[in-house]
Design a protein around this motif. Structure first.
Motif, PDB file in Angstrom:
ATOM      1  N   ALA A  17      36.750  28.347  35.492  1.00 54.67           N
ATOM      2  CA  ALA A  17      36.191  29.038  34.331  1.00 54.67           C
ATOM      3  C   ALA A  17      36.965  30.309  34.053  1.00 54.67           C
ATOM      4  O   ALA A  17      37.126  30.736  32.919  1.00 54.67           O
ATOM      5  N   ASP A  18      37.479  30.936  35.133  1.00 63.35           N
ATOM      6  CA  ASP A  18      38.220  32.174  34.942  1.00 63.35           C
ATOM      7  C   ASP A  18      39.477  31.944  34.115  1.00 63.35           C
ATOM      8  O   ASP A  18      39.930  32.805  33.389  1.00 63.35           O
ATOM      9  N   ALA A  19      40.054  30.768  34.266  1.00 63.06           N
ATOM     10  CA  ALA A  19      41.350  30.514  33.662  1.00 63.06           C
ATOM     11  C   ALA A  19      41.278  30.268  32.169  1.00 63.06           C
ATOM     12  O   ALA A  19      42.273  30.312  31.469  1.00 63.06           O
ATOM     13  N   ARG A  20      40.081  30.006  31.679  1.00 63.88           N
ATOM     14  CA  ARG A  20      39.931  29.721  30.252  1.00 63.88           C
ATOM     15  C   ARG A  20      40.933  28.662  29.793  1.00 63.88           C
ATOM     16  O   ARG A  20      41.663  28.827  28.828  1.00 63.88           O
ATOM     17  N   THR A  21      40.959  27.595  30.547  1.00 60.26           N
ATOM     18  CA  THR A  21      41.847  26.506  30.210  1.00 60.26           C
ATOM     19  C   THR A  21      41.458  25.924  28.871  1.00 60.26           C
ATOM     20  O   THR A  21      40.286  25.822  28.563  1.00 60.26           O
ATOM     21  N   PRO A  22      42.434  25.523  28.029  1.00 59.23           N
ATOM     22  CA  PRO A  22      42.076  24.915  26.742  1.00 59.23           C
ATOM     23  C   PRO A  22      41.159  23.731  26.950  1.00 59.23           C
ATOM     24  O   PRO A  22      41.397  22.890  27.785  1.00 59.23           O
ATOM     25  N   PRO A 459      33.375  39.554  35.557  1.00 57.52           N
ATOM     26  CA  PRO A 459      32.564  38.400  35.143  1.00 57.52           C
ATOM     27  C   PRO A 459      33.421  37.148  34.966  1.00 57.52           C
ATOM     28  O   PRO A 459      34.651  37.219  34.887  1.00 57.52           O
ATOM     29  N   THR A 460      32.749  36.018  34.892  1.00 54.98           N
ATOM     30  CA  THR A 460      33.430  34.753  34.662  1.00 54.98           C
ATOM     31  C   THR A 460      34.183  34.795  33.340  1.00 54.98           C
ATOM     32  O   THR A 460      33.659  35.235  32.329  1.00 54.98           O
ATOM     33  N   GLY A 461      35.443  34.322  33.380  1.00 56.22           N
ATOM     34  CA  GLY A 461      36.259  34.317  32.171  1.00 56.22           C
ATOM     35  C   GLY A 461      37.014  35.595  31.946  1.00 56.22           C
ATOM     36  O   GLY A 461      37.639  35.749  30.897  1.00 56.22           O
ATOM     37  N   ALA A 462      36.976  36.528  32.910  1.00 60.71           N
ATOM     38  CA  ALA A 462      37.658  37.807  32.719  1.00 60.71           C
ATOM     39  C   ALA A 462      39.163  37.697  32.875  1.00 60.71           C
ATOM     40  O   ALA A 462      39.897  38.578  32.443  1.00 60.71           O
ATOM     41  N   GLY A 463      39.645  36.603  33.530  1.00 63.80           N
ATOM     42  CA  GLY A 463      41.085  36.431  33.733  1.00 63.80           C
ATOM     43  C   GLY A 463      41.514  36.652  35.166  1.00 63.80           C
ATOM     44  O   GLY A 463      42.709  36.827  35.422  1.00 63.80           O
ATOM     45  N   LYS A 464      40.575  36.589  36.110  1.00 64.40           N
ATOM     46  CA  LYS A 464      40.927  36.861  37.509  1.00 64.40           C
ATOM     47  C   LYS A 464      41.864  35.796  38.073  1.00 64.40           C
ATOM     48  O   LYS A 464      42.923  36.111  38.618  1.00 64.40           O
ATOM     49  N   THR A 465      41.475  34.522  37.949  1.00 68.36           N
ATOM     50  CA  THR A 465      42.315  33.444  38.478  1.00 68.36           C
ATOM     51  C   THR A 465      43.610  33.339  37.690  1.00 68.36           C
ATOM     52  O   THR A 465      44.661  33.027  38.242  1.00 68.36           O
ATOM     53  N   ILE A 616      40.234  37.345  45.114  1.00 68.14           N
ATOM     54  CA  ILE A 616      39.336  37.157  43.971  1.00 68.14           C
ATOM     55  C   ILE A 616      37.942  36.929  44.525  1.00 68.14           C
ATOM     56  O   ILE A 616      37.746  36.052  45.377  1.00 68.14           O
ATOM     57  N   ALA A 617      36.985  37.711  44.082  1.00 69.78           N
ATOM     58  CA  ALA A 617      35.654  37.612  44.665  1.00 69.78           C
ATOM     59  C   ALA A 617      34.593  37.871  43.614  1.00 69.78           C
ATOM     60  O   ALA A 617      34.779  38.664  42.682  1.00 69.78           O
ATOM     61  N   LEU A 628      42.518  48.434  47.042  1.00 70.16           N
ATOM     62  CA  LEU A 628      42.434  48.656  45.612  1.00 70.16           C
ATOM     63  C   LEU A 628      41.552  47.573  45.019  1.00 70.16           C
ATOM     64  O   LEU A 628      41.724  46.387  45.307  1.00 70.16           O
ATOM     65  N   ILE A 629      40.588  47.981  44.200  1.00 69.04           N
ATOM     66  CA  ILE A 629      39.717  47.028  43.525  1.00 69.04           C
ATOM     67  C   ILE A 629      39.988  47.127  42.030  1.00 69.04           C
ATOM     68  O   ILE A 629      39.963  48.223  41.460  1.00 69.04           O
ATOM     69  N   LEU A 630      40.281  45.973  41.420  1.00 66.68           N
ATOM     70  CA  LEU A 630      40.508  45.911  39.982  1.00 66.68           C
ATOM     71  C   LEU A 630      39.278  45.297  39.330  1.00 66.68           C
ATOM     72  O   LEU A 630      38.885  44.178  39.647  1.00 66.68           O
ATOM     73  N   MET A 631      38.669  46.036  38.423  1.00 70.59           N
ATOM     74  CA  MET A 631      37.528  45.530  37.665  1.00 70.59           C
ATOM     75  C   MET A 631      38.058  45.040  36.324  1.00 70.59           C
ATOM     76  O   MET A 631      38.582  45.822  35.519  1.00 70.59           O
ATOM     77  N   MET A 632      37.951  43.704  36.075  1.00 70.93           N
ATOM     78  CA  MET A 632      38.508  43.107  34.866  1.00 70.93           C
ATOM     79  C   MET A 632      37.404  42.651  33.918  1.00 70.93           C
ATOM     80  O   MET A 632      36.355  42.163  34.356  1.00 70.93           O
ATOM     81  N   GLU A 633      37.665  42.856  32.657  1.00 71.66           N
ATOM     82  CA  GLU A 633      36.804  42.335  31.598  1.00 71.66           C
ATOM     83  C   GLU A 633      37.692  41.928  30.434  1.00 71.66           C
ATOM     84  O   GLU A 633      38.528  42.718  29.977  1.00 71.66           O
ATOM     85  N   ASN A 634      37.536  40.676  29.976  1.00 72.90           N
ATOM     86  CA  ASN A 634      38.277  40.168  28.823  1.00 72.90           C
ATOM     87  C   ASN A 634      39.784  40.316  28.966  1.00 72.90           C
ATOM     88  O   ASN A 634      40.498  40.687  28.031  1.00 72.90           O
ATOM     89  N   GLY A 635      40.277  40.028  30.187  1.00 70.03           N
ATOM     90  CA  GLY A 635      41.702  40.058  30.413  1.00 70.03           C
ATOM     91  C   GLY A 635      42.303  41.428  30.585  1.00 70.03           C
ATOM     92  O   GLY A 635      43.526  41.559  30.668  1.00 70.03           O
ATOM     93  N   ARG A 636      41.474  42.466  30.669  1.00 68.60           N
ATOM     94  CA  ARG A 636      41.971  43.826  30.832  1.00 68.60           C
ATOM     95  C   ARG A 636      41.380  44.457  32.078  1.00 68.60           C
ATOM     96  O   ARG A 636      40.262  44.146  32.483  1.00 68.60           O
TER      97      ARG A 636
END
Length: 672
Positions: A17-22, A459-465, A616-617, A628-636
């Motif tokens: 789901a993170d990858a937002r595959t087509p 969150p899911t879909g943020a672009g982590k994977t 990734i957690a 270092l912890i990166l908090m991602m939302e919407n690919g940013r």
């Protein structure tokens, strides 16, 4: 699982789901429904029959020498076969001449017998006697007849032996060609980028690699020899027919254009149906594979009826296409037989009249009738093979579609080398999107220092994977660059890059083999002591001794004889053994119990020492100690820092932490 070995790492990477595959669309482009409803899509493009057939025959080119031998054997075999009826016709003439000769008075000559017949007004009998080599008063010459029949027997035996030799060579040619085709498809699959597999249902792809190639093999095996023999037989028989009687040959040829027109019209309609048949076969395979892989979930959610309904609908489509293809192509045989019988009747009538008039011998008419059968039989055989040939070419189209798929970009020549491998990873203004109109990661920059653990949350879909997939070059960047120890990853070979990376995914992947072999997959040259050390460090050793065969316990392809947590431990041991300079852990402890998770945290702490790690957690408890912890939302990246710094900032990370560790308030009477 380690990336050592290059493309071998790809099969276990599934679109998350993170990858937002087509998203895949089900047939017809309709969205919605259970996942298995979208399995299988028609080929991306459709080729016409002749180009596909030429391309398939072109793959026989490396076997040119054997093909030349096959053609030579076929020419000799057909030559012997088509000579047989003429010789048997001569034997018939010997018998008929002997029968007539015995009825004539001895001591007279043939000329006298002919003159006597004309004098009595029997001109037809006189013409017949004049045409034949009759000795009045002498019966059948059995010595000459025996020699003629032995010659015919020798010819037919020789034709059979040559045909057997031809079949043996042809089998060699076909099997080697199909072997090369399978090898090319396997090599092609390893050169295809990950997005191709994201878009293709696995069952559909497996159907092309297995069912369609097997169908090509069957079609080539059964059609090549028959087509060659049939065409040569037509040429040889036609030459013999014109030699015996040009008039009767023209009568026989009237059936040819009619046969061609009928066959062409039927074949044109059946070809489309055969393409549909094999397309529906691939779709049905994809549907079954997806439904049975998730059989447990189907049972849990009570969706058996929906699965059965989807299967029935697709099975009906396959039935309709298969029935239509076989029925329409099956019309060719009776149509050809009807035309052949009309030709046979015409030849028998005209031939009988010519024998009666004395312009042909009975043996020649008998031979011609046999040739007329031999002439129409190969045409009928070619027509009957049309369905098999069309089915094979339809399968070839589907296999060629895989071979023609766009490959991943080639590795650079010469490739760069990492001179000082430390594990420093830098993202510089990276941008990436799966779809042109849907931006995902825009202008992202970060640095992972050697030996540091970088946790990626959101969150899911943020672009982590997606982030780690870009590091592995499973996908290519739209803009920016990623460097490993100062070297752009696009200047390294994929094998070199992935050989420096160990990867443990949430979705475990084990192959059919022993536990020892699955651990050693991370480093095939590892010693027994190194394998055992990795197993002890990751607590695989704890449960292995409870199994009947220990490390030699064979795991089936689905890993159903070990628990989900045990499978995860084996994959972690695999990465541990590989000793990579860069480690990627994608929810690696999600399948283990709490006590084992604590132990694994210690093991992974040792595993992460002196190497850069991306973790990734979703559970924040597993990444408290990250550098270092990166908090991602919407690919940013919206926040970055240590656990304490981000909590103190009271931002997005704090809200995520609160949602996980703060109990939900009890409902009040007012809310009720």
């Amino acid at each position: 699982m380690t990336g050592r070995g290059g493309p071998a790492a790809v099969p276990q990477q599934k679109p998350a789901a993170d990858a937002r595959t087509p998203k895949r669309l089900p047939p017809g482009g309709q969205r919605g429904g259970p996942p298995w409803m979208g399995a299988g899509m028609p080929a991306e493009r459709s080729m016409t029959f002749l180009p596909s057939a030429r391309r398939l025959l072109g793959r026989l080119r490396p076997q040119r020498a054997r093909l030349a031998a096959i053609i030579a054997l076929a020419v000799l075999s057909v030559g012997f076969t088509v000579t047989g009826p003429k010789i048997l016709g001569y034997a018939t003439d010997l018998i008929f001449a002997g029968v007539l000769g015995r009825q004539l008075p001895a001591g007279t000559t043939t000329e006298q017998a002919v003159a006597a017949a004309r004098a009595s007004g029997d001109d037809g009998f006189a013409d017949l006697l004049a045409r034949m080599d009759v000795v009045p008063g002498v019966g059948v010459d059995f010595g000459a007849l025996g020699r003629v029949l032995l010659l015919a027997l020798a010819l037919y035996l020789g034709a059979s032996a040559l045909m057997w030799w031809q079949g043996w060579l042809l089998n060699t040619v076909v099997q080697r060609t199909v072997y090369r085709l399978r090898t090319d498809v396997e090599a092609k699959l390893n050169r295809l980028p990950l997005p191709y597999f994201d878009r293709q249902p696995r069952g559909e792809l497996l159907s092309r690699v297995t069912n369609d190639i097997d169908n090509i093999s069957t079609s080539l095996q059964q059609t090549l020899s028959q087509l060659l023999t049939s065409l040569l037989t037509v040429v040889g028989v036609l030459a013999m027919m014109f030699w015996i009687s040009p008039l009767l040959a023209l009568v026989a040829l009237v059936a040819v254009p009619l046969s061609v027109v009928v066959t062409g019209q039927i074949a044109k309609r059946s070809q489309k149906l055969f393409i549909a048949q094999w397309t529906h076969t691939g779709e049905l395979n994809g549907q079954i594979e997806e439904a049975f892989t998730g059989h447990g979930l189907v049972k849990v959610f009570g969706r058996q009826h929906e699965v059965e309904a989807a299967f029935t609908a697709k099975n009906d489509e396959l039935y309709q296409a298969g029935f239509g293809a076989q029925f329409v192509s099956g019309l060719i045989m009776p149509a050809m037989m009807f035309i052949g019988n009309l030709s046979y009747v015409a030849i028998a009538v005209v031939g009988g009249l010519r024998v009666a008039s004395g312009t042909m011998s009975l043996g020649d008419v008998q031979a011609f009738i046999q040739y007329s059968r031999q002439f129409t039989q190969p045409l009928t055989q070619v027509a009957s093979m049309a369905n098999l040939l069309q089915s094979g070419v339809a399968s070839a189209e589907r296999v060629f579609a895989v071979l023609d798929a766009q490959e991943q970009s080639p590795d650079p020549e010469p490739p760069a080398r990492v001179s000082d491998p430390r594990g420093r990873v830098e993202f510089a203004n990276v941008s990436f999107r799966y779809a042109e109109d849907e931006p995902l990661i825009e202008d992202l920059s970060l640095v992972a220092e050697p030996g540091h653990t970088v946790a990626i949350v959101g969150p899911t879909g943020a672009g982590k994977t997606t982030l780690v997939n870009l590091v592995m070059r499973f996908y290519e960047l739209d803009a920016g660059r990623i460097t490993l120890d100062g070297v752009d990853v696009t200047t390294l070979t994929r094998d070199d890059l992935r050989g420096r990376v160990g990867m443990v995914l949430q979705d475990t992947w084990l192959f059919g083999g022993t536990i020892r072999e699955n651990i050693a997959y991370g480093r095939p040259d590892a010693t027994e002591q190194e394998i055992l050390a990795a197993a002890r460090a990751t607590f695989v050793d704890r449960f292995v001794h409870s199994l009947p065969d220990g490390y030699d316990t064979v795991i089936d392809s689905e890993g159903s004889n070990v628990s989900a947590g045990e499978k995860q431990l084996i994959t972690i041991a695999r990465a541990f053994l590989a000793e990579p300079s860069l480690l990627i852990l994608d929810e690696a402890t999600s399948s283990v119990d709490t006590r084992t998770e604590v132990l694994l945290q210690r093991a992974m702490a040792a595993l992460r020492s002196d190497r850069t790690s991306f973790v990734i957690a979703h559970r924040l408890s597993t990444i408290r100690d990250a550098d270092l912890i990166l908090m991602m939302e919407n690919g940013r990246i919206v926040e970055q820092g240590t656990h304490e710094d981000l909590l103190a900032a009271k931002g997005a990370y704090h809200r995520l932490h609160q949602s996980q560790f703060t109990a939900a308030p009890a409902p009040t009477s007012a809310s009720v």
